[in-house]
Design a protein around this motif. Sequence first.
Motif: not given
Length: 253
Positions: A36, A41, A44, A53, A56, A81, A88, A90-92
């Motif tokens: 991601d 996100a 995510t 998360p 990431g 997940t 994953l 993950p994003s932020s």
Amino acid sequence: MRRVVFNQKGGVGKSTITCNLAAVAASQGQRTLVVDLDPQANSTRYLIGDADPGAGAAEFFGTTLSFAMRAPKTAEYIVETPFENLHLMPSSGALEELHGKLESRYKIYKLRDALAELASSYDEIWIDTPPALNFYTRSALIAAERCLIPFDCDDFSRHALYGLLESVKEIQADHNAGLEVEGIVVNQFQPRASLPQRVVAELIAEGLPVLQPYLSASVKMKESHEAALPMVHLDARHKLSQEFLALYQGLAA
């Protein structure tokens, strides 16, 4: 196989398509990773809900800005997940803060190198991108082998499509000769409305690679987002779930 889902226009279903096709792949036994890269996100949250998360994509890119004798492995920025075979990165919102530094320091190939490092760990990698042609999107296009373009059926999207294809061609010419446009994914299709039928027919007539089946508009997708359950896990027999399955099988064939 590394695929990027790319469109500079927001609200066309990039995250929805990324996560649902990745979930289908994982349900078919493929070791699958979603990356991601959108600071919003959405992918995510779709895959892990409100769970923390952890480290990431932002932390991964942050490490590229400084030298370390022992650089962390890319796997350290990946989380499980709730779904078997599906992982994953993950994003932020921190990705937004890093963008200017990464672009000025020309870290554009770091994602490609990191995903190459994971080649033996995953059968498929799906990359979700922000609605812009920026550092993260270009990094994804450079790292990917195939590109899917989500398309919602209106005239604005049709005119924007040609610019998207030109952007992909530029990446092909300058950075990634092996990148292929795998196809255009028609999303939120309403078969009884005349405009979507006409717009899609014009794309096909122009020789553009429009994929089958088209993804239907359905309130079930909002339920899927709210429950943080991709369609194949929310209701595998639903028409939209079957469309995602058929679309994936067409790509995998």
